[in-house]
Design a protein around this motif. Sequence first.
Motif, PDB file in Angstrom:
ATOM      1  N   GLU A   1     131.714  63.237  19.963  1.00 33.14           N
ATOM      2  CA  GLU A   1     130.385  62.725  20.321  1.00 33.14           C
ATOM      3  C   GLU A   1     129.528  63.766  21.054  1.00 33.14           C
ATOM      4  O   GLU A   1     128.334  63.551  21.294  1.00 33.14           O
ATOM      5  CB  GLU A   1     130.531  61.469  21.190  1.00 33.14           C
ATOM      6  N   LEU A   2     130.098  64.919  21.423  1.00 32.97           N
ATOM      7  CA  LEU A   2     129.365  65.973  22.130  1.00 32.97           C
ATOM      8  C   LEU A   2     128.232  66.513  21.259  1.00 32.97           C
ATOM      9  O   LEU A   2     128.430  66.809  20.077  1.00 32.97           O
ATOM     10  CB  LEU A   2     130.327  67.108  22.490  1.00 32.97           C
TER      11      LEU A   2
ATOM     12  N   LYS B   1     133.899  70.324  19.239  1.00 34.05           N
ATOM     13  CA  LYS B   1     133.719  69.117  18.435  1.00 34.05           C
ATOM     14  C   LYS B   1     135.054  68.435  18.120  1.00 34.05           C
ATOM     15  O   LYS B   1     135.121  67.217  17.953  1.00 34.05           O
ATOM     16  CB  LYS B   1     132.981  69.442  17.134  1.00 34.05           C
ATOM     17  N   GLU B   2     136.119  69.239  18.042  1.00 30.28           N
ATOM     18  CA  GLU B   2     137.448  68.653  17.849  1.00 30.28           C
ATOM     19  C   GLU B   2     137.862  67.856  19.082  1.00 30.28           C
ATOM     20  O   GLU B   2     138.444  66.775  18.982  1.00 30.28           O
ATOM     21  CB  GLU B   2     138.479  69.746  17.564  1.00 30.28           C
TER      22      GLU B   2
ATOM     23  N   GLU C   1     136.977  69.745  27.983  1.00 27.55           N
ATOM     24  CA  GLU C   1     138.200  68.937  27.864  1.00 27.55           C
ATOM     25  C   GLU C   1     138.462  68.090  29.094  1.00 27.55           C
ATOM     26  O   GLU C   1     139.211  67.119  29.029  1.00 27.55           O
ATOM     27  CB  GLU C   1     139.390  69.866  27.600  1.00 27.55           C
ATOM     28  N   SER C   2     137.834  68.432  30.221  1.00 28.43           N
ATOM     29  CA  SER C   2     138.107  67.701  31.466  1.00 28.43           C
ATOM     30  C   SER C   2     136.947  66.835  31.945  1.00 28.43           C
ATOM     31  O   SER C   2     137.129  65.986  32.822  1.00 28.43           O
ATOM     32  CB  SER C   2     138.469  68.698  32.585  1.00 28.43           C
ATOM     33  N   ARG C   3     135.744  67.035  31.390  1.00 30.26           N
ATOM     34  CA  ARG C   3     134.574  66.276  31.838  1.00 30.26           C
ATOM     35  C   ARG C   3     133.818  65.688  30.648  1.00 30.26           C
ATOM     36  O   ARG C   3     133.952  66.153  29.515  1.00 30.26           O
ATOM     37  CB  ARG C   3     133.617  67.191  32.626  1.00 30.26           C
ATOM     38  N   ASP C   4     133.010  64.675  30.934  1.00 35.36           N
ATOM     39  CA  ASP C   4     132.173  64.060  29.905  1.00 35.36           C
ATOM     40  C   ASP C   4     130.861  64.841  29.820  1.00 35.36           C
ATOM     41  O   ASP C   4     129.887  64.527  30.489  1.00 35.36           O
ATOM     42  CB  ASP C   4     131.899  62.594  30.242  1.00 35.36           C
ATOM     43  N   VAL C   5     130.854  65.862  28.971  1.00 33.96           N
ATOM     44  CA  VAL C   5     129.663  66.690  28.787  1.00 33.96           C
ATOM     45  C   VAL C   5     128.800  66.060  27.686  1.00 33.96           C
ATOM     46  O   VAL C   5     129.296  65.729  26.618  1.00 33.96           O
ATOM     47  CB  VAL C   5     130.046  68.135  28.397  1.00 33.96           C
TER      48      VAL C   5
ATOM     49  N   GLY D   1     133.235  81.227  26.483  1.00 31.97           N
ATOM     50  CA  GLY D   1     133.623  80.065  25.702  1.00 31.97           C
ATOM     51  C   GLY D   1     134.904  79.434  26.195  1.00 31.97           C
ATOM     52  O   GLY D   1     135.077  78.213  26.131  1.00 31.97           O
ATOM     53  N   VAL D   2     135.832  80.259  26.693  1.00 27.24           N
ATOM     54  CA  VAL D   2     137.102  79.742  27.199  1.00 27.24           C
ATOM     55  C   VAL D   2     136.860  78.842  28.405  1.00 27.24           C
ATOM     56  O   VAL D   2     137.420  77.739  28.510  1.00 27.24           O
ATOM     57  CB  VAL D   2     138.047  80.902  27.570  1.00 27.24           C
ATOM     58  N   GLU D   3     136.008  79.298  29.338  1.00 22.22           N
ATOM     59  CA  GLU D   3     135.674  78.466  30.498  1.00 22.22           C
ATOM     60  C   GLU D   3     134.992  77.167  30.056  1.00 22.22           C
ATOM     61  O   GLU D   3     135.267  76.084  30.589  1.00 22.22           O
ATOM     62  CB  GLU D   3     134.737  79.233  31.435  1.00 22.22           C
TER      63      GLU D   3
END
Length: 466
Positions: free
Chosen positions: A79-80, A74-75, A48-52, A40-42
């Motif tokens: 929109e994820l 979600k925080e 936080e760095s890509r548009d997933v 989960g950490v990865e």
Amino acid sequence: MTDPAHEPTILIVDDDATEREQTRRIFRSEAYDIVDVGSGVEALGIIESRDVAVLLTDLKMPEMDGQELLRHAKEARPELQVIVVTGFGSVEGAVDAMQAGAGDFLQKPLDIQTTRARVRKAVEKHELERQNVALREQVDSVYGLENMIGASLAMQEVFRKIRRVAPTNATVLLLGESGTGKELAARAVHNLSPRARARFLPFNCAAVTRELVESELFGYNRGAFTGASRDKPGYFEEANGGTLLLDEIGEMTMDAQAKLLRVLEEREIMRVGGTRAIPIDVRILASTNRELEEAVRDGTFREDLYHRIKVFPIDIPPLRDRREDLPLLAEHHLMKAAEEHGVPPKPLGVSAMEAFRRYDWPGNIRELRNLMSFLVLSVEGAVITEADLPDSLRNGSTAKRPELVEVGRSMDDIEREAILRTLKATDGNKTKAAEMLGIGLRTLYRKLDRYGEDVSDEPPETNDDD
């Protein structure tokens, strides 16, 4: 639909490498950018760095489980779209995850077709939400104000007035037909004011019986009347420190008007059945679709109260007077309706937009908003055309020219004819006639009584006019 030049990113999270590889294989023939990680950490670092677009995560993992990952993800990216994966027979955790914001869940072993279908649907929803966010940002930066939209000169003037008066404590009177967005304008005044963190309460004066208006607004003490078994604060007390909108203030009784005037002058209220004055700090906004000056002349609205609430009037134009805003408004409400109902948006064709421009929109923005919901649910084709529109809009689409009246004819005569002709067109249905005329039902009864018409049937105790 997704942009073909941009492959949506699907992030697979599972501490079992074999499970991750099996999941990747499900999407080998799909046009996705697949990324998989073992913790989960990865996963959170990638989010936080890509548009997933879609997070496909196992629930049971060491260090950071799926539930914690879901919350942080979600925080970071509201929109994820999140799909949780759970082992056979352990649905309880998946239900908890969906209550926390996950959009769907899958059970192991994953079924290939089901998994592809669920992910495809999640990708579409993510794209829709991205488009909506982008549209809202574009509209708000160029054309909007607190969810109000308009590029027309008329609406830009409305926005200018709202921005000017919002930081003050002045009483604002919002004028306009039903459905034009008077409450939205009131919320904008509140949200741009120093009171924005306090409550905004709308009170519909036309939707409450005469007997209840005062107890609802000013509250009551125990024993004030039959059924008053406890003390109850009214809207003024509930809105203390914030803003109170008196919607359809023209429908307020004369007794209630007198008490409201005292509140505006003395800044304190007295509960029904009470003996103690209660100081209040409330900003008053008022709205109406009536001609209050006419009501003052008729003796149905206090002149002193009228001047107290008309400190800063703002006229909200009807949609027919701002047709240049139709493309922007239609697109905005179409996207919102699609998001609300969870379906992909469809573009509006040229023929549909031309029909919109010809139509008079008697229900204004409210009618347009409801139409967009109907269209996103009913249209099966790829594009919304004029043929998809309701018959009432297609057949009655030509903008009606106002009928000429005889020069020098008194306004009272013109009004009387308009009321009686409308009543005839509705086969005597007074409620419908009042709606078409944009006046309150009680107002219609008063005017008919003045004309000597039959008003033997009592008006209903409540009225839902906006």
